[in-house]
Every structure is written in C-alpha cells, then in structure tokens.
Design a protein around this motif. Structure first.
Motif, mmCIF file in Angstrom:
data_model
loop_
_atom_site.group_PDB
_atom_site.id
_atom_site.type_symbol
_atom_site.label_atom_id
_atom_site.label_comp_id
_atom_site.label_asym_id
_atom_site.label_seq_id
_atom_site.Cartn_x
_atom_site.Cartn_y
_atom_site.Cartn_z
ATOM 1 N N CYS A 1 43.199 62.186 46.233
ATOM 2 C CA CYS A 1 43.144 63.649 46.270
ATOM 3 C C CYS A 1 43.821 64.250 45.043
ATOM 4 O O CYS A 1 44.704 63.636 44.450
ATOM 5 N N LYS B 1 39.911 67.509 47.956
ATOM 6 C CA LYS B 1 39.274 67.512 46.640
ATOM 7 C C LYS B 1 39.570 66.164 46.000
ATOM 8 O O LYS B 1 40.706 65.697 46.018
ATOM 9 N N ASN C 1 43.299 72.768 49.076
ATOM 10 C CA ASN C 1 43.254 71.396 48.571
ATOM 11 C C ASN C 1 42.758 70.367 49.575
ATOM 12 O O ASN C 1 42.166 69.372 49.195
ATOM 13 N N TRP D 1 34.593 65.834 46.725
ATOM 14 C CA TRP D 1 35.607 65.630 47.753
ATOM 15 C C TRP D 1 35.435 64.260 48.390
ATOM 16 O O TRP D 1 34.416 63.602 48.222
ATOM 17 N N TRP E 1 36.856 72.840 44.921
ATOM 18 C CA TRP E 1 36.095 71.879 45.718
ATOM 19 C C TRP E 1 34.811 71.446 45.023
ATOM 20 O O TRP E 1 34.242 70.398 45.362
ATOM 21 N N GLN F 1 34.418 70.080 42.331
ATOM 22 C CA GLN F 1 34.584 68.818 41.614
ATOM 23 C C GLN F 1 34.324 67.614 42.508
ATOM 24 O O GLN F 1 34.378 66.481 42.053
#
Length: 187
Positions: free
Chosen positions: A79, A71, A130, A89, A85, A87
């Motif tokens: 990160c 992410k 994450n 990646w 997710w 938002q």
C-alpha cells in the motif's frame, strides 16, 4: 414517351450541399460524443472500484478475516499513501488488521487492479483516502459515511461521478454532487 436509359449523376452543387450537411452534423455531434466518452470513463472507473469494494467485503466475510483494500505501490505488492486510487489498488488478507502487507504474519494479496487509463482521478475523503479495511462481519473500519469522487479533465463536480461507502461496507454510486462534495477532491 421518353427513354429512361440515360443515368444522371449528382451535380457539383448537390455534392457540395450534401458535404456541408454532413460536416454540420459531425460538428454538432462531436462535443456530445466527447462528453459521452468522458462520462463512460468515469462510470467505468467508479464501477471498477465499487466492484473491488464488494469483492473485498465478500472476501472478509468468506474467509472470516480482516481484508484491506488500499492504493497499490508500483509493484502491486503493498500500500501507499501518496496519489489517488486511479494508480490502482490491491485487496489483501490483513491478518493483524494493520493496513500493511507484511508477509511474515500471513498477509496475502488476493487481487491487484492496474492503474486506470486516461485522465480520471479517484480521490477519497479522509476516512477512505488510502485504504478501507473490512472486518470478518463485512463492516468497515470507517466511523461514518465516506465518499470517493471520480473526476476528469473537466474538473467540475457537475460532470463527475461518486460513491459513498457506509460503515456496513456497502458502496453506492451516484453523481458526485449527491455525495455531499462540492469540488473535485485533490490528493
């Protein structure tokens, strides 16, 4: 024999009936159209993430290096662990396989995906909440099958989409319920 030269238009009553029929059809079709649009947004979100997972895996194999998908932060340079997710990646070559973009050791961001539009959320189970790191062989760092669920404002698993990610690094899409999840995941 009568002449047909006189044209008649629609009467007021015929026009009202026609408009009522059109209104009824539009009223019945609108919820289906809304559901169709919501379903397409979910499918597009899942498709984008699956494509990125496949791309990260191919990048790891092609470069014979560790590659991480995570992410992204607001700048798209690193990160984050907060949020979902949806938002956006990034995919980066992760030289030391630590899941952190640190330019000093040669890490390189190779792709950035912007945040998703609309009300779609993408939340992963613990192993992919994450990030996902791919080894040079294409295998992941996860130890068992993991899921990412795409939900929207409807909030029900029955209306949601999902994907599972295997240890081998393959991502498969399916209904959210088929992933084994019983509710939309939260961050």
């Amino acid at each position: 024999m009568k002449s047909l030269s006189k044209n008649r238009g629609l009467t007021l009553m015929e026009m009202i009936v026609a408009l009522m029929i059109i209104g009824l059809i539009a009223t019945l079709g609108a919820p289906n159209l809304s559901e169709f649009i919501d379903d397409n947004r979910l499918n597009a979100a899942v498709g984008d993430l699956v494509s990125s997972i496949q791309g990260a895996r191919a990048e790891a194999v092609g470069r014979n290096a560790y590659v991480t998908l995570c992410k992204k932060n607001a700048a798209g340079t690193g990160c984050v662990t907060a949020g979902g997710w949806q938002q956006g990646w990034i995919i980066f070559v992760d030289v030391d396989a630590d899941g952190v973009v640190d330019g000093g050791d040669g890490d390189e961001v190779v792709a950035v995906h912007d945040a998703l539009l609309g009300s779609v959320t993408l939340q992963g189970t613990a192993g992919v909440a994450n990030l996902i790191t791919f080894r040079p062989s294409g295998q992941t760092s996860i130890i068992n099958m993991q899921a990412i669920i795409a939900c929207d404002s409807r909030g029900f698993v029955a209306d949601s989409k999902g994907m599972v990610i295997s240890i081998m690094g393959r991502a498969s899409t399916m209904s959210a319920a088929d992933t084994g999840q019983t509710s939309c995941l939260t961050s």
